[in-house]
Design a protein around this motif. Sequence first.
Motif, PDB file in Angstrom:
ATOM      1  N   TRP A 126       0.963  -1.149  -0.150  1.00  0.00           N
ATOM      2  CA  TRP A 126      -0.183  -0.100  -0.078  1.00  0.00           C
ATOM      3  C   TRP A 126       0.902   1.126  -0.028  1.00  0.00           C
ATOM      4  CZ3 TRP A 126      -0.651   4.367   2.726  1.00  0.00           C
ATOM      5  CH2 TRP A 126      -1.774   5.050   2.323  1.00  0.00           C
ATOM      6  N   ILE A 127       2.089   1.206   0.911  1.00  0.00           N
ATOM      7  CA  ILE A 127       2.864   2.248   0.883  1.00  0.00           C
ATOM      8  C   ILE A 127       3.459   2.650  -0.510  1.00  0.00           C
ATOM      9  CG2 ILE A 127       5.023   3.290   1.749  1.00  0.00           C
ATOM     10  CD1 ILE A 127       4.369   1.716   4.432  1.00  0.00           C
ATOM     11  N   ASP A 128       3.927   1.553  -1.208  1.00  0.00           N
ATOM     12  CA  ASP A 128       4.515   1.457  -2.366  1.00  0.00           C
ATOM     13  C   ASP A 128       3.630   2.416  -3.340  1.00  0.00           C
ATOM     14  OD1 ASP A 128       6.799   0.626  -1.532  1.00  0.00           O
ATOM     15  OD2 ASP A 128       6.475  -1.340  -2.205  1.00  0.00           O
ATOM     16  N   ALA A 129       2.314   1.975  -3.368  1.00  0.00           N
ATOM     17  CA  ALA A 129       1.224   2.455  -4.399  1.00  0.00           C
ATOM     18  C   ALA A 129       0.737   3.709  -3.985  1.00  0.00           C
ATOM     19  CB  ALA A 129       0.341   1.331  -4.673  1.00  0.00           C
ATOM     20  N   ASN A 130       0.970   4.212  -2.738  1.00  0.00           N
ATOM     21  CA  ASN A 130       0.372   5.517  -2.248  1.00  0.00           C
ATOM     22  C   ASN A 130       1.352   6.488  -1.715  1.00  0.00           C
ATOM     23  OD1 ASN A 130      -2.944   4.615  -2.658  1.00  0.00           O
ATOM     24  ND2 ASN A 130      -1.699   2.986  -1.910  1.00  0.00           N
ATOM     25  N   ALA A 131       2.390   6.854  -2.041  1.00  0.00           N
ATOM     26  CA  ALA A 131       3.338   7.708  -1.578  1.00  0.00           C
ATOM     27  C   ALA A 131       2.660   9.098  -1.328  1.00  0.00           C
ATOM     28  CB  ALA A 131       4.460   7.845  -2.381  1.00  0.00           C
ATOM     29  N   GLN A 132       1.939   9.797  -2.190  1.00  0.00           N
ATOM     30  CA  GLN A 132       1.425  10.933  -1.967  1.00  0.00           C
ATOM     31  C   GLN A 132       0.266  11.018  -0.999  1.00  0.00           C
ATOM     32  OE1 GLN A 132       2.478  13.915  -3.235  1.00  0.00           O
ATOM     33  NE2 GLN A 132       1.305  14.755  -1.873  1.00  0.00           N
ATOM     34  N   ARG A 133      -0.421   9.981  -0.911  1.00  0.00           N
ATOM     35  CA  ARG A 133      -1.601   9.831   0.182  1.00  0.00           C
ATOM     36  C   ARG A 133      -1.010   9.751   1.485  1.00  0.00           C
ATOM     37  NH1 ARG A 133      -5.799   5.521  -1.136  1.00  0.00           N
ATOM     38  NH2 ARG A 133      -6.826   6.813   0.510  1.00  0.00           N
ATOM     39  N   LEU A 134       0.122   9.013   1.601  1.00  0.00           N
ATOM     40  CA  LEU A 134       0.581   9.040   2.873  1.00  0.00           C
ATOM     41  C   LEU A 134       1.446  10.140   3.385  1.00  0.00           C
ATOM     42  CD1 LEU A 134       1.545   7.368   5.400  1.00  0.00           C
ATOM     43  CD2 LEU A 134       3.460   6.607   4.169  1.00  0.00           C
ATOM     44  N   ILE A 135       2.031  10.948   2.401  1.00  0.00           N
ATOM     45  CA  ILE A 135       2.404  12.355   2.659  1.00  0.00           C
ATOM     46  C   ILE A 135       1.176  13.306   3.276  1.00  0.00           C
ATOM     47  CG2 ILE A 135       3.153  14.570   1.549  1.00  0.00           C
ATOM     48  CD1 ILE A 135       5.107  12.633  -0.297  1.00  0.00           C
ATOM     49  N   ASP A 136       0.099  13.314   2.559  1.00  0.00           N
ATOM     50  CA  ASP A 136      -0.941  13.905   3.090  1.00  0.00           C
ATOM     51  C   ASP A 136      -1.541  13.741   4.397  1.00  0.00           C
ATOM     52  OD1 ASP A 136      -0.929  15.193   0.359  1.00  0.00           O
ATOM     53  OD2 ASP A 136      -2.516  13.948  -0.407  1.00  0.00           O
ATOM     54  N   ALA A 137      -1.357  12.268   4.846  1.00  0.00           N
ATOM     55  CA  ALA A 137      -1.648  11.879   6.006  1.00  0.00           C
ATOM     56  C   ALA A 137      -0.609  11.778   7.068  1.00  0.00           C
ATOM     57  CB  ALA A 137      -2.471  10.447   5.772  1.00  0.00           C
ATOM     58  N   CYS A 138       0.443  12.192   6.938  1.00  0.00           N
ATOM     59  CA  CYS A 138       1.624  11.994   7.830  1.00  0.00           C
ATOM     60  C   CYS A 138       1.292  12.471   9.265  1.00  0.00           C
ATOM     61  CB  CYS A 138       2.743  12.737   7.428  1.00  0.00           C
ATOM     62  SG  CYS A 138       3.764  11.749   6.159  1.00  0.00           S
ATOM     63  N   ALA A 139       0.522  13.445   9.402  1.00  0.00           N
ATOM     64  CA  ALA A 139       0.267  13.960  10.676  1.00  0.00           C
ATOM     65  C   ALA A 139      -0.794  12.903  11.401  1.00  0.00           C
ATOM     66  CB  ALA A 139      -0.414  15.494  10.544  1.00  0.00           C
ATOM     67  N   GLN A 140      -1.526  12.319  10.682  1.00  0.00           N
ATOM     68  CA  GLN A 140      -2.393  11.450  11.227  1.00  0.00           C
ATOM     69  C   GLN A 140      -2.061  10.096  11.390  1.00  0.00           C
ATOM     70  OE1 GLN A 140      -3.729  13.698   8.656  1.00  0.00           O
ATOM     71  NE2 GLN A 140      -3.928  14.964  10.309  1.00  0.00           N
TER      72      GLN A 140
END
Length: 395
Positions: A126-140
């Motif tokens: 999931w991380i490999d496929a969703n780097a930008q989404r993880l960036i957007d959710a880092c604080a959470q």
Amino acid sequence: MIQPDDIRRKAGNLYPSFLQTWLSDGDSFFPRVIPADRTPSADDMATAIKEVEQLRQGSKEALGYGYTVVWREVNSRKMGRNRFPERILFETQADYLRFVGKQQEFAAFSAAVLHLRTQAPALENWIDANAQRLIDACAQVEGLLQVVAFFREHPRPDRFARELPIPVDTKFIERHQGLLQEWLDILLPPTAIRADEAQFELRYGLRYVEPHLYVRLLDPCLKNELGFPCSELSLPLHTLARLEVRDVAAFVVENKVNLLTLPLLPRCIGFGALGRAVTLLRHVPWLASRNLFYWGDLDVEGFEILSSLRALHPGTHSFMMSEEAIERWQHLGTRGTGRKTDVPAHLTDSERTAFLRCRDHELRIEQERLPQPDVIAGIRSLLANHTLFSNSLKI
């Protein structure tokens, strides 16, 4: 010749590739050469020297970070002896991140990746496929992992999300349902997930503010059997689902007043004003083996609702929704929505013909426009022709 702003744009475009490379094998992205036009854009010496100087002023040589220019000395008849760029590259990750203004963002991202790899290694793909989404959710990320941990320890908790003893704010789960669903689907065992449910609460066993269904008991005996003080009531879906109702048929009527004016019918229960929410009836298990009768508006939407109900309950019968019904009451019609939708899949031949007539002629005949004597006559015909009902029944 390429200029600092052009390099900044190209470097920014490389950021997703950099993240993917970093996720897979660390620092192999650098050194990274930036393809560039290194030829002066003008033939005159003054302009060429100005372009070269601007390139140098924006480089690591002048700023202490950013891109490096590898120079070569050129001695030409036109330009004389001068330095011109041979290669432009980012030597290190630090140079690159500072130049594109992503130092803090990448620091948060890399920390989040490390945290997830430690706490939930199954999320690697999931991380490999969703780097930008993880960036957007880092604080959470910490809060999201706390939610996931609770569901792993307490699958299908049968409580409201705001009741769960998790150190996040009471609306946290509601705000992050989309991402949580993806993580929970990966991390929870199949027994903790209702895979056929799209609604978050139903999928993971949470309570939620349930819709109320309007119910009318068409047989006075049912009121006594079920212990209700009245024959017309509104019930939460789960309460309705848990009723012990035996040997009944169900009438689903679109208009609430039409439901209230249905005649008394033995061993019958009525539902009204559901619209497209008729699909909620799939959660009422005692309806699964019962006869269902649907009466809706003679229009595109009415036949779509009928089809969706029949998809869940294949034995659903319609009444006063045929081609004959349109012929009889066409003079009561009004203009429909004009939607040119495909024929719904779960219609009989007569219903399909009626649907096409409503769609192609933008026709709507609302059920509340039908005269009550005609309604009674239609139900009498239904009773006479359906084996569920006794031949001696009178209305």
